[in-house]
Design a protein around this motif. Structure first.
Motif, PDB file in Angstrom:
ATOM      1  N   GLU A 116       0.820  -1.204   0.000  1.00 11.25           N
ATOM      2  CA  GLU A 116       0.000   0.000   0.000  1.00 11.25           C
ATOM      3  C   GLU A 116       0.861   1.264   0.000  1.00 11.25           C
ATOM      4  O   GLU A 116       0.497   2.264  -0.615  1.00 11.25           O
ATOM      5  N   TYR A 117       2.005   1.208   0.669  1.00  8.86           N
ATOM      6  CA  TYR A 117       2.897   2.364   0.738  1.00  8.86           C
ATOM      7  C   TYR A 117       3.360   2.763  -0.661  1.00  8.86           C
ATOM      8  O   TYR A 117       3.296   3.937  -1.047  1.00  8.86           O
ATOM      9  N   TYR A 118       3.826   1.793  -1.424  1.00  4.76           N
ATOM     10  CA  TYR A 118       4.329   2.102  -2.770  1.00  4.76           C
ATOM     11  C   TYR A 118       3.192   2.362  -3.751  1.00  4.76           C
ATOM     12  O   TYR A 118       3.319   3.223  -4.633  1.00  4.76           O
ATOM     13  N   LYS A 119       2.083   1.676  -3.584  1.00  2.44           N
ATOM     14  CA  LYS A 119       0.914   1.905  -4.438  1.00  2.44           C
ATOM     15  C   LYS A 119       0.417   3.339  -4.279  1.00  2.44           C
ATOM     16  O   LYS A 119       0.064   4.003  -5.266  1.00  2.44           O
ATOM     17  N   TYR A 120       0.411   3.822  -3.049  1.00  3.36           N
ATOM     18  CA  TYR A 120      -0.034   5.183  -2.779  1.00  3.36           C
ATOM     19  C   TYR A 120       0.817   6.195  -3.549  1.00  3.36           C
ATOM     20  O   TYR A 120       0.297   7.131  -4.177  1.00  3.36           O
ATOM     21  N   HIS A 121       2.128   6.038  -3.492  1.00  2.00           N
ATOM     22  CA  HIS A 121       3.011   6.987  -4.164  1.00  2.00           C
ATOM     23  C   HIS A 121       2.849   6.948  -5.681  1.00  2.00           C
ATOM     24  O   HIS A 121       2.881   7.986  -6.355  1.00  2.00           O
ATOM     25  N   ILE A 122       2.648   5.770  -6.209  1.00  2.00           N
ATOM     26  CA  ILE A 122       2.481   5.636  -7.666  1.00  2.00           C
ATOM     27  C   ILE A 122       1.182   6.274  -8.128  1.00  2.00           C
ATOM     28  O   ILE A 122       1.128   6.927  -9.182  1.00  2.00           O
ATOM     29  N   GLN A 139      15.492   0.424 -15.194  1.00  2.00           N
ATOM     30  CA  GLN A 139      14.203   0.499 -15.890  1.00  2.00           C
ATOM     31  C   GLN A 139      13.618  -0.878 -16.208  1.00  2.00           C
ATOM     32  O   GLN A 139      12.462  -0.982 -16.633  1.00  2.00           O
ATOM     33  N   ASN A 140      14.399  -1.928 -15.998  1.00  2.00           N
ATOM     34  CA  ASN A 140      13.886  -3.282 -16.216  1.00  2.00           C
ATOM     35  C   ASN A 140      13.041  -3.773 -15.036  1.00  2.00           C
ATOM     36  O   ASN A 140      12.343  -4.781 -15.146  1.00  2.00           O
ATOM     37  N   LEU A 141      13.112  -3.049 -13.942  1.00  2.00           N
ATOM     38  CA  LEU A 141      12.333  -3.416 -12.756  1.00  2.00           C
ATOM     39  C   LEU A 141      10.949  -2.787 -12.813  1.00  2.00           C
ATOM     40  O   LEU A 141      10.722  -1.822 -13.545  1.00  2.00           O
ATOM     41  N   THR A 142      10.032  -3.337 -12.033  1.00  2.00           N
ATOM     42  CA  THR A 142       8.719  -2.713 -11.903  1.00  2.00           C
ATOM     43  C   THR A 142       8.882  -1.354 -11.222  1.00  2.00           C
ATOM     44  O   THR A 142       9.898  -1.092 -10.567  1.00  2.00           O
ATOM     45  N   THR A 143       7.853  -0.517 -11.359  1.00  2.00           N
ATOM     46  CA  THR A 143       7.920   0.800 -10.726  1.00  2.00           C
ATOM     47  C   THR A 143       8.075   0.664  -9.214  1.00  2.00           C
ATOM     48  O   THR A 143       8.816   1.435  -8.584  1.00  2.00           O
ATOM     49  N   GLU A 144       7.400  -0.315  -8.629  1.00  2.00           N
ATOM     50  CA  GLU A 144       7.496  -0.534  -7.185  1.00  2.00           C
ATOM     51  C   GLU A 144       8.933  -0.843  -6.765  1.00  2.00           C
ATOM     52  O   GLU A 144       9.445  -0.289  -5.788  1.00  2.00           O
ATOM     53  N   LEU A 145       9.591  -1.728  -7.523  1.00  2.00           N
ATOM     54  CA  LEU A 145      10.956  -2.099  -7.181  1.00  2.00           C
ATOM     55  C   LEU A 145      11.947  -0.970  -7.465  1.00  2.00           C
ATOM     56  O   LEU A 145      12.958  -0.820  -6.766  1.00  2.00           O
ATOM     57  N   GLN A 146      11.652  -0.172  -8.471  1.00  2.00           N
ATOM     58  CA  GLN A 146      12.483   1.010  -8.713  1.00  2.00           C
ATOM     59  C   GLN A 146      12.380   1.982  -7.529  1.00  2.00           C
ATOM     60  O   GLN A 146      13.381   2.543  -7.074  1.00  2.00           O
ATOM     61  N   LEU A 147      11.158   2.175  -7.047  1.00  2.00           N
ATOM     62  CA  LEU A 147      10.971   3.038  -5.880  1.00  2.00           C
ATOM     63  C   LEU A 147      11.653   2.454  -4.651  1.00  2.00           C
ATOM     64  O   LEU A 147      12.240   3.185  -3.844  1.00  2.00           O
TER      65      LEU A 147
END
Length: 199
Positions: A116-122, A139-147
């Motif tokens: 939820e923490y990372y979903k909120y920011h996205i 950039q090969n990682l998901t946005t969550e993993l990049q964050l």
């Protein structure tokens, strides 16, 4: 003549006694490395047991994080036993921090506070802002993993007298755009009790 002799003997006795007392005090300090009213902690240095004030230090390098660490007490005096776990965590702080980061990564795809923490920011922060923020991430990682790769430990707080938690590790991402904190709560053994989010 007798009076002079008595004065000399008394002077010699008190002088010897004073020297012995001084040597005894020095011995107590040097054997323990510090007097019995203090304890030494990594990063903090000398902690005065009779003065349970709060301690704080800044700009401590832990892995790739610049961290502030604070030590908080509820009692008037510090129990030296309560500092043992603080010392143990501080002595192993880099390994503990790596374990926490791995656990956050493990939880990032599972339903719960981390996801939820990372979903909120996205969802709540402008996509262009996020894109600019992640321009040097993999950039090969998901946005969550990049964050996650950009998530930094900002603060460690110790609460040796608290019955609720012993230590907290505060992580943040996109801190210029969000006040939300990913809080990892540890017990006295340095083990994760829970992960939650605070604003």
């Amino acid at each position: 003549m007798k009076q002079i002799l008595i004065v000399i003997i008394m002077f010699s006795f008190f002088s010897c006694n004073k020297n012995n007392k001084s040597k005894s005090n020095n011995k107590n300090i040097t054997e323990s490395g510090i007097n019995s009213e203090s304890e030494l902690l990594p990063y903090f240095g000398e902690i005065t047991l009779s003065n349970a004030r709060d301690y704080e230090i800044d700009d401590i390098k832990i892995n790739d994080n610049n961290v502030s660490i604070d030590l908080n007490f509820e009692e008037d005096k510090i129990n030296p036993e309560s500092l043992k776990n603080v010392r143990n965590i501080l002595n192993n702080i880099e390994d503990i921090e790596k374990t926490i980061k791995n656990k956050i990564r493990e939880y990032i795809d599972q339903d719960g506070m981390v996801k939820e923490y990372y979903k909120y920011h996205i969802e709540e922060i402008d996509s262009q802002t996020i894109s600019n923020y992640l321009k040097d991430a993999d950039q090969n990682l998901t946005t969550e993993l990049q964050l996650l790769s950009k998530t930094k430990l900002k603060r460690i707080g110790f609460y040796p007298d608290s019955p609720k938690f012993f230590a907290v590790f505060d992580y943040r991402v996109l801190s210029d755009f969000s006040d939300d904190i990913l809080v990892v709560v540890l017990n006295g053994n340095g083990e994760i009790e829970k992960i939650t989010v605070e604003s």
